[in-house]
Design an enzyme around this catalytic site. Structure first.
Site, mmCIF file in Angstrom:
data_model
loop_
_atom_site.group_PDB
_atom_site.id
_atom_site.type_symbol
_atom_site.label_atom_id
_atom_site.label_comp_id
_atom_site.label_asym_id
_atom_site.label_seq_id
_atom_site.Cartn_x
_atom_site.Cartn_y
_atom_site.Cartn_z
ATOM 1 N N PRO A 1 0.714 -1.201 0.163
ATOM 2 C CA PRO A 1 -0.065 0.127 0.141
ATOM 3 C C PRO A 1 0.779 1.241 -0.121
ATOM 4 O O PRO A 1 1.896 1.430 0.573
ATOM 5 C CB PRO A 1 -0.713 -0.076 1.464
ATOM 6 C CG PRO A 1 -0.515 -1.442 1.838
ATOM 7 C CD PRO A 1 0.671 -1.970 1.103
ATOM 8 N N GLU A 2 0.464 2.365 -0.724
ATOM 9 C CA GLU A 2 1.111 3.502 -0.756
ATOM 10 C C GLU A 2 0.372 4.598 -0.216
ATOM 11 O O GLU A 2 -0.934 4.160 0.287
ATOM 12 C CB GLU A 2 1.736 3.757 -2.265
ATOM 13 C CG GLU A 2 2.569 2.676 -3.020
ATOM 14 C CD GLU A 2 2.909 2.809 -4.400
ATOM 15 O OE1 GLU A 2 2.902 4.111 -4.666
ATOM 16 O OE2 GLU A 2 3.103 1.959 -5.124
ATOM 17 N N ARG B 1 20.433 16.480 -5.187
ATOM 18 C CA ARG B 1 20.783 15.279 -5.257
ATOM 19 C C ARG B 1 21.350 14.614 -6.484
ATOM 20 O O ARG B 1 20.849 14.979 -7.732
ATOM 21 C CB ARG B 1 19.193 14.572 -4.914
ATOM 22 C CG ARG B 1 18.742 14.654 -3.606
ATOM 23 C CD ARG B 1 19.431 13.996 -2.538
ATOM 24 N NE ARG B 1 18.831 14.064 -1.396
ATOM 25 C CZ ARG B 1 18.511 13.113 -0.486
ATOM 26 N NH1 ARG B 1 19.061 11.913 -0.894
ATOM 27 N NH2 ARG B 1 17.939 13.174 0.473
ATOM 28 N N HIS C 1 -4.943 -15.391 9.253
ATOM 29 C CA HIS C 1 -3.932 -14.470 8.869
ATOM 30 C C HIS C 1 -4.423 -13.005 9.991
ATOM 31 O O HIS C 1 -3.673 -12.184 9.786
ATOM 32 C CB HIS C 1 -3.853 -13.880 7.408
ATOM 33 C CG HIS C 1 -3.559 -14.647 6.500
ATOM 34 N ND1 HIS C 1 -2.499 -15.815 6.644
ATOM 35 C CD2 HIS C 1 -4.308 -15.281 5.331
ATOM 36 C CE1 HIS C 1 -2.621 -16.607 5.703
ATOM 37 N NE2 HIS C 1 -3.526 -16.137 4.770
ATOM 38 N N ARG D 1 1.565 -12.001 5.284
ATOM 39 C CA ARG D 1 3.063 -12.031 5.089
ATOM 40 C C ARG D 1 3.814 -11.684 6.377
ATOM 41 O O ARG D 1 4.746 -11.843 6.667
ATOM 42 C CB ARG D 1 3.777 -11.309 3.878
ATOM 43 C CG ARG D 1 3.123 -11.473 2.522
ATOM 44 C CD ARG D 1 3.880 -12.855 2.192
ATOM 45 N NE ARG D 1 5.046 -12.762 1.958
ATOM 46 C CZ ARG D 1 5.800 -12.090 0.722
ATOM 47 N NH1 ARG D 1 5.064 -12.044 -0.256
ATOM 48 N NH2 ARG D 1 7.031 -12.216 0.680
#
Ligand SMILES: [Zn+2]
Length: 286
Positions: free
Chosen positions: A11-12, A160, A102, A121
């Site tokens: 998820p972002e 950068r 889970h 996971r």
């Protein structure tokens, strides 16, 4: 529409924002009566027993987001930070879950509902702390906040020398982006992921700034991205709809929506990366 992809995603910002918004409308004013930890390592701090004991009787006064963290503010002033990582899901249910493989952490609420943390996971983490700001202090700016201007971003890039894609994924540089929205934003801006950050022209920096914000806003408006093999769900169990709107991510071999060239999948910093070779010309010498 949900497409099938290989490989998992995390998820972002848009997906975490949807989770935080869903929990805010459903949870503010609720009280936690008990906590059961089924997988102790889901709790990063403190230990699982103390985590459960300290949360008993806490009320939830606000739910927000910082980067990819969900932050529950509690009546005592403490904060509960939750990072979903790869497969974490926060789901609010009327019924107590039974025999859920889970299920890692279960919060019983005083009104009879259950907040369930599922995590196939087991990489998701929770932190209960009196100083939540300390946990997120190292994060870079929030891309959707007003203070994050094109001029600010151009200044950050000019300092950068690394490639632009790994830099955008670096949470200390900019909070919230992951693999999907980085690929989508770079495609929109017409910038190859291997371009050196300090090589972007002022126009390119402005374009990328706008692309990052637009793709995140559109994804939030669509409820985030749920891919066929991924875990992201809104707290009411709904899937997000942005997966059908992706231009390049997961579309290798298909035509670029802008120019029709075949989208390519490459590796950049070990991450699967999707580009249009025509819209995003490879930098000379790299
Ligand atoms: Zn193209």
């Amino acid at each position: 529409m949900v497409r099938t992809y290989n490989g998992r995603i995390m998820p972002e910002l848009p997906e975490v924002e949807m989770v935080a918004q869903g929990l805010r409308s459903a949870l503010v004013g609720s009280t936690i009566v008990s906590v059961t930890v089924y997988w102790a390592r889901s709790i990063a701090l403190p230990d699982a027993d103390e985590f459960a004991r300290r949360l008993e009787g806490e009320s939830i006064t606000d739910v927000g987001r910082r980067g990819k963290w969900v932050l529950l503010t509690l009546g005592s002033g403490s904060g509960l930070l939750i990072h979903l990582r790869m497969t974490g899901q926060l789901i609010l249910q009327e019924e107590r879950p039974v025999n859920e493989r889970h299920l890692r952490v279960l919060f019983a609420l005083a009104d009879g509902r259950w907040l369930c943390f599922f995590d196939q996971r087991k990489f998701g983490r929770m932190v209960l702390t009196t100083e939540p700001q300390g946990v997120v202090r190292e994060l870079g700016p929030e891309p959707l906040e007003d203070e994050f201007t094109a001029a600010t971003f151009a200044g950050m890039l000019a300092r950068r020398r690394g490639s632009i894609k790994p830099l955008l994924l670096n949470q200390r540089f900019l909070a919230g982006l992951g693999n999907i929205y980085t690929d989508e934003a770079l495609w929109r801006a017409g910038i190859h992921p291997l371009r050196r950050a300090d090589s972007l022209t002022p126009d390119e920096a402005v374009g990328l700034h706008g692309a990052v914000r637009a793709v995140l806003r559109e994804a939030i408006a669509s409820g985030g991205t749920t891919l066929a093999d991924t875990a992201y769900r809104q707290p009411d169990g709904q899937a997000g709809a942005f997966g059908g709107l992706l231009a390049v991510y997961g579309r290798a071999g298909q035509p670029c929506p802008r120019c029709g060239a075949e989208i390519e999948r490459t590796l950049v910093g070990q991450r699967g990366t999707h580009i249009c070779p025509h819209c995003q010309p490879r930098p000379v010498g790299e």
